[in-house]
Enzyme design. Structure first.
Site, PDB file in Angstrom:
ATOM      1  N   LYS A 161     -32.359 -35.372  -7.295  1.00 38.81           N
ATOM      2  CA  LYS A 161     -31.478 -36.510  -7.594  1.00 38.81           C
ATOM      3  C   LYS A 161     -32.113 -37.431  -8.637  1.00 38.81           C
ATOM      4  CE  LYS A 161     -29.005 -40.170  -5.037  1.00 38.81           C
ATOM      5  NZ  LYS A 161     -28.880 -40.793  -3.698  1.00 38.81           N
ATOM      6  N   GLU A 201     -25.474 -34.400   1.252  1.00 40.04           N
ATOM      7  CA  GLU A 201     -26.797 -34.939   0.947  1.00 40.04           C
ATOM      8  C   GLU A 201     -27.605 -35.059   2.243  1.00 40.04           C
ATOM      9  OE1 GLU A 201     -26.700 -38.985  -0.562  1.00 40.04           O
ATOM     10  OE2 GLU A 201     -28.663 -38.788  -1.493  1.00 40.04           O
ATOM     11  N   CYS A 231     -24.650 -37.778  -4.853  1.00 45.30           N
ATOM     12  CA  CYS A 231     -24.303 -39.122  -4.375  1.00 45.30           C
ATOM     13  C   CYS A 231     -24.273 -40.185  -5.477  1.00 45.30           C
ATOM     14  CB  CYS A 231     -25.256 -39.501  -3.248  1.00 45.30           C
ATOM     15  SG  CYS A 231     -24.640 -40.844  -2.185  1.00 45.30           S
TER      16      CYS A 231
HETATM   17  O1  LIG Z   1     -31.691 -42.102   2.160  1.00 42.00           O
HETATM   18  C1  LIG Z   1     -31.208 -41.043   2.573  1.00 42.00           C
HETATM   19  O2  LIG Z   1     -31.274 -40.670   3.752  1.00 42.00           O
HETATM   20  C2  LIG Z   1     -30.474 -40.197   1.612  1.00 42.00           C
HETATM   21  N1  LIG Z   1     -30.028 -40.882   0.489  1.00 42.00           N
HETATM   22  C3  LIG Z   1     -28.942 -41.653   0.513  1.00 42.00           C
HETATM   23  O3  LIG Z   1     -28.272 -41.809   1.504  1.00 42.00           O
HETATM   24  C4  LIG Z   1     -28.605 -42.325  -0.765  1.00 42.00           C
HETATM   25  C5  LIG Z   1     -29.653 -43.363  -1.010  1.00 42.00           C
HETATM   26  S1  LIG Z   1     -29.789 -44.614   0.247  1.00 42.00           S
HETATM   27  N2  LIG Z   1     -27.309 -42.892  -0.727  1.00 42.00           N
HETATM   28  C6  LIG Z   1     -26.586 -43.060  -1.820  1.00 42.00           C
HETATM   29  O4  LIG Z   1     -26.956 -42.661  -2.924  1.00 42.00           O
HETATM   30  C7  LIG Z   1     -25.262 -43.768  -1.607  1.00 42.00           C
HETATM   31  C8  LIG Z   1     -24.595 -44.179  -2.899  1.00 42.00           C
HETATM   32  C9  LIG Z   1     -23.500 -45.115  -2.650  1.00 42.00           C
HETATM   33  O5  LIG Z   1     -23.115 -45.422  -1.535  1.00 42.00           O
HETATM   34  C10 LIG Z   1     -22.820 -45.722  -3.814  1.00 42.00           C
HETATM   35  O6  LIG Z   1     -23.035 -45.297  -4.968  1.00 42.00           O
HETATM   36  O7  LIG Z   1     -22.036 -46.669  -3.608  1.00 42.00           O
END
Ligand SMILES: O=C(O)CNC(=O)[C@H](CS)NC(=O)CCC(=O)C(=O)O
Length: 276
Positions: free
Chosen positions: A114, A40, A155
């Protein structure tokens, strides 16, 4: 299909990330990879909206997409760009968190935005508000290739089994889960969720992940869990990374999917029910 999952520790500098990612892809191709997968937000991991506004581009101008399409074409490989953070031109200014499947001619074979946004307080001091910066997608995507039918996800989607049920029913034999998991939730949930999605779908699960501590210079520091993983359709973990950048290898076959689904046909044993 000999497949390589790249575990990366992207910074908030897209040019630097592209150089490292391209070099790792070249190395994997030299070792025989026909399908390479990246995590990602391969192009930019950042906790700073200001920084993202400054460096992110629209899809048509994105250097990572252009550079990796060119590389896929030169090497004749299939490439899953786990996702790119992209400007969209949407009125609310939010970005897209968009996955791409690139074909061996460098063509964009599929895109997926996503769907599920990570708006979660994972500990007393750590909160994520993905939907503040990113606009969620609304469409699930399955794509046929000569080596397998792929189901796309990203993710946090991993926590919504109905998405994978739909992908598997639509023919997916390989489920892609490029990620940037939080260390707290990763330690508690990552591995069992990935194995569950493989077992309940009788499908390969390939999860290329971000790892380590990302660029503290231009904003709040972020750390991600790593532990990229390849899970077979029967549920065995065939490869698992640690917490540093590395490459995982797995040989995909359709036979393993067929065998798992023959042994336990739960995918075709779904029943309608009333209630609750
Ligand atoms: O923001 C960015 O740079 C890219 N996107 C992410 O890193 C995303 C949103 S903060 N992370 C997740 O979805 C983690 C999910 C997770 O850790 C869980 O389901 O427990």
């Amino acid at each position: 299909m000999r497949s390589a999952l790249l575990q990366l520790s992207s910074t908030d500098d897209p040019a630097e990330n592209l150089a490292i990612t391209a070099a790792r892809i070249e190395a994997a191709v030299a070792e025989g990879a026909g399908f390479v997968l990246t995590p990602e937000v391969t192009n930019c991991v950042s906790a700073s909206r200001t920084r993202q506004q400054a460096v992110l581009q629209q899809e048509k101008d994105d250097i990572t997409l252009a550079g990796l399409r060119d590389l896929a074409a030169r090497r004749g490989i299939w490439l899953s760009i786990g996702s790119l953070a992209l400007k969209t031109g949407a009125a609310d200014g939010r970005f897209a968190n968009r996955s791409f499947l690139i074909g061996p001619a460098g063509d964009i074979v599929a895109r997926y935005d996503k769907i599920h946004m990570f708006d979660v307080q994972v500990s007393e001091t750590e909160t994520y508000r993905e939907s503040a910066g990113f606009r969620p997608g609304t469409a699930a995507v399955v794509v046929e290739t000569p080596f397998a039918t792929l189901g796309l996800s990203i993710c946090y989607d991993l926590r919504f089994p109905q998405l994978y049920r739909a992908l598997a029913h639509a023919g997916a034999e390989v489920l892609l889960v490029p990620s940037a998991f939080s260390p707290v939730t990763g330690a508690a949930h990552w591995q069992p969720l990935l194995r569950a999605r493989a077992i309940e779908s009788g499908a390969w699960v390939l999860a290329a992940a971000q790892c380590g501590t990302h660029d503290a210079v231009r904003g709040k520091q972020r750390t991600t869990y790593g532990h990229s993983m390849a899970v077979a359709p029967w549920g065995e973990i065939l490869a698992e990374a640690g917490e540093a950048p590395e490459v995982l290898w797995v040989d995909l076959s359709r036979e393993a999917v067929d065998k798992a689904r023959e042994r336990v046909p739960s995918l075709t044993d779904d029943r309608d029910f009333t209630g609750p």
